[in-house]
Design a protein around this motif. Structure first.
Motif, PDB file in Angstrom:
ATOM      1  N   LEU A  33       0.874  -1.173   0.000  1.00 32.79           N
ATOM      2  CA  LEU A  33       0.000   0.000   0.000  1.00 32.79           C
ATOM      3  C   LEU A  33       0.906   1.216   0.000  1.00 32.79           C
ATOM      4  O   LEU A  33       1.727   1.390   0.915  1.00 32.79           O
ATOM      5  N   VAL A  34       0.804   2.043  -1.029  1.00 36.92           N
ATOM      6  CA  VAL A  34       1.673   3.215  -1.189  1.00 36.92           C
ATOM      7  C   VAL A  34       0.829   4.471  -0.999  1.00 36.92           C
ATOM      8  O   VAL A  34      -0.120   4.707  -1.746  1.00 36.92           O
ATOM      9  N   LEU A  35       1.175   5.250   0.011  1.00 41.28           N
ATOM     10  CA  LEU A  35       0.490   6.523   0.271  1.00 41.28           C
ATOM     11  C   LEU A  35       1.306   7.623  -0.390  1.00 41.28           C
ATOM     12  O   LEU A  35       2.485   7.815  -0.071  1.00 41.28           O
ATOM     13  N   THR A  36       0.694   8.352  -1.320  1.00 43.83           N
ATOM     14  CA  THR A  36       1.464   9.286  -2.139  1.00 43.83           C
ATOM     15  C   THR A  36       0.649  10.500  -2.533  1.00 43.83           C
ATOM     16  O   THR A  36      -0.581  10.451  -2.611  1.00 43.83           O
ATOM     17  N   TYR A  37       1.343  11.592  -2.791  1.00 42.34           N
ATOM     18  CA  TYR A  37       0.721  12.763  -3.408  1.00 42.34           C
ATOM     19  C   TYR A  37       0.407  12.466  -4.869  1.00 42.34           C
ATOM     20  O   TYR A  37       1.048  11.625  -5.504  1.00 42.34           O
ATOM     21  N   SER A  38      -0.539  13.203  -5.405  1.00 35.11           N
ATOM     22  CA  SER A  38      -0.656  13.364  -6.853  1.00 35.11           C
ATOM     23  C   SER A  38      -0.208  14.796  -7.127  1.00 35.11           C
ATOM     24  O   SER A  38      -0.983  15.745  -7.018  1.00 35.11           O
ATOM     25  N   TRP A  39       1.067  14.935  -7.434  1.00 36.67           N
ATOM     26  CA  TRP A  39       1.672  16.272  -7.566  1.00 36.67           C
ATOM     27  C   TRP A  39       2.682  16.208  -8.692  1.00 36.67           C
ATOM     28  O   TRP A  39       3.825  15.801  -8.501  1.00 36.67           O
ATOM     29  N   ASP A  40       2.246  16.554  -9.889  1.00 38.67           N
ATOM     30  CA  ASP A  40       3.077  16.445 -11.073  1.00 38.67           C
ATOM     31  C   ASP A  40       3.569  17.809 -11.532  1.00 38.67           C
ATOM     32  O   ASP A  40       2.972  18.840 -11.226  1.00 38.67           O
ATOM     33  N   ARG A  41       4.644  17.789 -12.303  1.00 39.71           N
ATOM     34  CA  ARG A  41       5.191  19.025 -12.869  1.00 39.71           C
ATOM     35  C   ARG A  41       4.217  19.608 -13.893  1.00 39.71           C
ATOM     36  O   ARG A  41       3.345  18.912 -14.420  1.00 39.71           O
ATOM     37  N   LEU A  42       4.385  20.867 -14.192  1.00 37.86           N
ATOM     38  CA  LEU A  42       3.452  21.561 -15.079  1.00 37.86           C
ATOM     39  C   LEU A  42       3.426  20.983 -16.481  1.00 37.86           C
ATOM     40  O   LEU A  42       2.438  21.161 -17.205  1.00 37.86           O
ATOM     41  N   ILE A  43       4.454  20.279 -16.880  1.00 39.29           N
ATOM     42  CA  ILE A  43       4.456  19.685 -18.206  1.00 39.29           C
ATOM     43  C   ILE A  43       3.421  18.563 -18.291  1.00 39.29           C
ATOM     44  O   ILE A  43       2.980  18.173 -19.366  1.00 39.29           O
ATOM     45  N   ILE A  44       2.984  18.046 -17.120  1.00 30.76           N
ATOM     46  CA  ILE A  44       1.931  17.037 -17.046  1.00 30.76           C
ATOM     47  C   ILE A  44       0.619  17.644 -16.568  1.00 30.76           C
ATOM     48  O   ILE A  44      -0.452  17.404 -17.144  1.00 30.76           O
ATOM     49  N   THR A  82      -0.267  11.626 -13.303  1.00 34.67           N
ATOM     50  CA  THR A  82       0.295  10.344 -13.725  1.00 34.67           C
ATOM     51  C   THR A  82      -0.187   9.196 -12.853  1.00 34.67           C
ATOM     52  O   THR A  82      -0.006   8.030 -13.215  1.00 34.67           O
ATOM     53  N   LEU A  83      -0.798   9.495 -11.713  1.00 33.02           N
ATOM     54  CA  LEU A  83      -1.098   8.466 -10.724  1.00 33.02           C
ATOM     55  C   LEU A  83      -2.064   7.393 -11.228  1.00 33.02           C
ATOM     56  O   LEU A  83      -1.838   6.200 -10.986  1.00 33.02           O
ATOM     57  N   PRO A  84      -3.169   7.728 -11.918  1.00 28.64           N
ATOM     58  CA  PRO A  84      -4.041   6.654 -12.402  1.00 28.64           C
ATOM     59  C   PRO A  84      -3.326   5.665 -13.325  1.00 28.64           C
ATOM     60  O   PRO A  84      -3.517   4.443 -13.203  1.00 28.64           O
ATOM     61  N   ARG A  85      -2.517   6.158 -14.243  1.00 31.76           N
ATOM     62  CA  ARG A  85      -1.796   5.240 -15.129  1.00 31.76           C
ATOM     63  C   ARG A  85      -0.807   4.396 -14.339  1.00 31.76           C
ATOM     64  O   ARG A  85      -0.626   3.203 -14.626  1.00 31.76           O
ATOM     65  N   LEU A  86      -0.168   5.008 -13.340  1.00 30.83           N
ATOM     66  CA  LEU A  86       0.752   4.259 -12.491  1.00 30.83           C
ATOM     67  C   LEU A  86       0.018   3.119 -11.788  1.00 30.83           C
ATOM     68  O   LEU A  86       0.509   1.985 -11.729  1.00 30.83           O
ATOM     69  N   ALA A  87      -1.174   3.427 -11.266  1.00 35.51           N
ATOM     70  CA  ALA A  87      -1.973   2.403 -10.592  1.00 35.51           C
ATOM     71  C   ALA A  87      -2.409   1.307 -11.555  1.00 35.51           C
ATOM     72  O   ALA A  87      -2.538   0.139 -11.166  1.00 35.51           O
ATOM     73  N   ALA A  88      -2.635   1.661 -12.818  1.00 31.93           N
ATOM     74  CA  ALA A  88      -3.057   0.670 -13.807  1.00 31.93           C
ATOM     75  C   ALA A  88      -1.921  -0.274 -14.176  1.00 31.93           C
ATOM     76  O   ALA A  88      -2.170  -1.449 -14.507  1.00 31.93           O
ATOM     77  N   GLU A  89      -0.670   0.203 -14.108  1.00 30.15           N
ATOM     78  CA  GLU A  89       0.455  -0.595 -14.599  1.00 30.15           C
ATOM     79  C   GLU A  89       1.192  -1.356 -13.506  1.00 30.15           C
ATOM     80  O   GLU A  89       1.916  -2.313 -13.811  1.00 30.15           O
ATOM     81  N   LEU A  90       1.044  -0.940 -12.261  1.00 33.69           N
ATOM     82  CA  LEU A  90       1.743  -1.609 -11.166  1.00 33.69           C
ATOM     83  C   LEU A  90       0.744  -2.345 -10.277  1.00 33.69           C
ATOM     84  O   LEU A  90      -0.413  -1.938 -10.157  1.00 33.69           O
ATOM     85  N   PRO A  91       1.173  -3.400  -9.590  1.00 37.45           N
ATOM     86  CA  PRO A  91       0.242  -4.206  -8.800  1.00 37.45           C
ATOM     87  C   PRO A  91      -0.115  -3.614  -7.446  1.00 37.45           C
ATOM     88  O   PRO A  91      -1.016  -4.123  -6.768  1.00 37.45           O
ATOM     89  N   HIS A  92       0.566  -2.550  -7.057  1.00 38.00           N
ATOM     90  CA  HIS A  92       0.376  -2.004  -5.716  1.00 38.00           C
ATOM     91  C   HIS A  92      -0.881  -1.139  -5.633  1.00 38.00           C
ATOM     92  O   HIS A  92      -1.388  -0.643  -6.653  1.00 38.00           O
ATOM     93  N   THR A  93      -1.365  -0.938  -4.415  1.00 34.03           N
ATOM     94  CA  THR A  93      -2.494  -0.039  -4.176  1.00 34.03           C
ATOM     95  C   THR A  93      -1.942   1.337  -3.843  1.00 34.03           C
ATOM     96  O   THR A  93      -1.099   1.477  -2.952  1.00 34.03           O
ATOM     97  N   PHE A  94      -2.427   2.360  -4.544  1.00 30.07           N
ATOM     98  CA  PHE A  94      -1.946   3.725  -4.339  1.00 30.07           C
ATOM     99  C   PHE A  94      -3.042   4.543  -3.664  1.00 30.07           C
ATOM    100  O   PHE A  94      -4.137   4.698  -4.209  1.00 30.07           O
ATOM    101  N   ALA A  95      -2.730   5.028  -2.473  1.00 30.10           N
ATOM    102  CA  ALA A  95      -3.659   5.864  -1.715  1.00 30.10           C
ATOM    103  C   ALA A  95      -3.196   7.309  -1.794  1.00 30.10           C
ATOM    104  O   ALA A  95      -1.990   7.599  -1.819  1.00 30.10           O
ATOM    105  N   LEU A  96      -4.155   8.229  -1.824  1.00 31.80           N
ATOM    106  CA  LEU A  96      -3.869   9.629  -2.105  1.00 31.80           C
ATOM    107  C   LEU A  96      -3.618  10.426  -0.826  1.00 31.80           C
ATOM    108  O   LEU A  96      -4.484  10.507   0.052  1.00 31.80           O
ATOM    109  N   ILE A  97      -2.425  11.017  -0.717  1.00 31.75           N
ATOM    110  CA  ILE A  97      -2.170  11.994   0.341  1.00 31.75           C
ATOM    111  C   ILE A  97      -2.981  13.247   0.042  1.00 31.75           C
ATOM    112  O   ILE A  97      -2.935  13.771  -1.069  1.00 31.75           O
ATOM    113  N   ASP A  98      -3.702  13.736   1.053  1.00 31.04           N
ATOM    114  CA  ASP A  98      -4.463  14.979   0.907  1.00 31.04           C
ATOM    115  C   ASP A  98      -3.803  16.063   1.758  1.00 31.04           C
ATOM    116  O   ASP A  98      -4.052  16.163   2.953  1.00 31.04           O
TER     117      ASP A  98
END
Length: 365
Positions: A33-44, A82-98
């Motif tokens: 279980l990976v707790l992470t921000y969704s915080w991408d650079r402006l190019i994304i 990028t987080l949804p695609r990351l979740a689609a490609e990796l087996p781990h569960t990604f939880a969103l830091i708020d």
């Protein structure tokens, strides 16, 4: 879930969490279980700052204040991530830091996850090491995200169980390895080429520079790499694949910003204190850059003279003694849009040999 990994600074640390799981917990029969921000650079993501749960559709509730980001989640316009695609490609569960509830809100999220899932281990992972900043280093550029997670972990009920891990000292282009070395604890592991296989597909498109360099150094890359829009030089050395453990309480005590924002309940409040301690926040930088980009004339995503422009960039970078760059640095230096990142990675894949496609080895012409 046996393993809870907190990605300290954003999307790149979330990718590195998959490498960490492969390196330390290869015998596990279940993902992390990976707790992470969704915080991408402006190019994304053209909107400055991190994404909140309300910016998504299709999130899944894990705990009262914690939402998972599945692969099918989408962003409301005009946001990007990028987080949804990351979740689609990796087996781990990604939880969103708020972070919009400040350090106290993130600590509450941690408490809820540890109570609900009772993980065997809790790791706070930072690639590069800027989580160990004191707050006054002249090279420090993005201290807020890491300081928020550090403060939250220090305040969490499970703080005594949280292990702070720094991978790839200096690879984020912020604090040089020489500055970080005295602040690091013992070496606990070193990434190998085998561990990079966990994220091979992700590194064909994900724009994280620090994690791409972490994988590249694990694969043997050595030299000097230019990163970010400013072209910061990052040495690629044998220290790159290292994973060090650092005492969490000591890191919190040494980080002036983390101490200053530990009781914050809003992101605005944390930003205000970041300005007081560090002079600015990374969101201020993003706001300024977003305004500048909005005034620029839109250009072609892939210009007709792209190869000639790449050649000119390469020759100039070689004169600066660089041996590598990243596709993100290349895209920004050439004034390309985010859509060009994938095109550049595809161009680079045949010539990248064993390196990630997002790490560009400079060639003399």
């Amino acid at each position: 879930m046996k393993r809870l990994i907190v990605a300290a600074g954003g999307g790149g640390d979330a990718v590195a969490a998959a490498m960490l799981h492969a390196a330390l917990y290869a015998t596990d029969d279940e993902p992390a279980l990976v707790l992470t921000y969704s915080w991408d650079r402006l190019i994304i993501d053209p909107v400055p700052g991190p994404r909140a749960p309300s910016d998504f559709t299709g999130l899944r509730q894990l705990a009262p204040h914690v939402r998972a980001v599945p692969g099918a989640a989408t962003l409301k316009p005009p946001y990007g991530a990028t987080l949804p695609r990351l979740a689609a490609e990796l087996p781990h569960t990604f939880a969103l830091i708020d972070p919009y509830a400040g350090a106290e809100g993130i600590a509450r999220q941690l408490d809820e996850l540890t109570i609900h899932f009772t993980p065997q281990t809790i790791d706070l992972l930072d690639v590069g090491g800027d989580i160990l900043a004191h707050g006054d280093e002249p090279t420090l550029r993005s201290p807020l995200a890491d300081a928020l997670t550090l403060a939250a972990c220090a305040r969490a009920r499970a703080a005594a169980r949280i292990r702070l891990l720094v991978a790839g000292p200096g690879l984020d282009g912020e604090l040089p390895a020489d500055v970080l070395r005295p602040r690091l604890g013992p070496l606990i592991s070193t990434f190998t080429p085998e561990h990079t296989q966990a994220i091979t597909s992700v590194l064909t498109w994900h724009p994280s520079e620090a994690t791409a360099l972490l994988a590249a150094t694990a694969l043997g890359a050595r030299g000097l790499c230019e990163v970010r829009d400013a072209g910061l030089p990052v040495p690629l050395t044998a220290e790159g694949p290292a994973i060090h453990q650092v005492d969490l309480a000591a890191a919190f005590s040494g980080n002036r910003l983390a101490r200053a924002i530990a009781d914050t309940t809003t992101l605005d409040g944390a930003e205000e204190r970041c300005r007081a301690v560090c002079g600015s926040s990374e969101i201020d930088y993003e706001r300024t850059k977003a305004r500048r980009l909005s005034r620029q004339q839109p250009g072609r995503a892939v210009p007709h003279d792209l190869l000639a422009r790449i050649k000119a960039f390469e020759q100039a970078a070689l004169t600066r003694r660089a041996t590598h760059t990243t596709v993100r640095r290349l895209a920004e230096a050439l004034g390309l849009t985010g859509a060009a990142l994938q095109h550049l990675a595809q161009l680079n894949a045949p010539r990248a040999s064993h390196l990630p496609a997002t790490v560009w080895k400079l060639q003399r012409r």
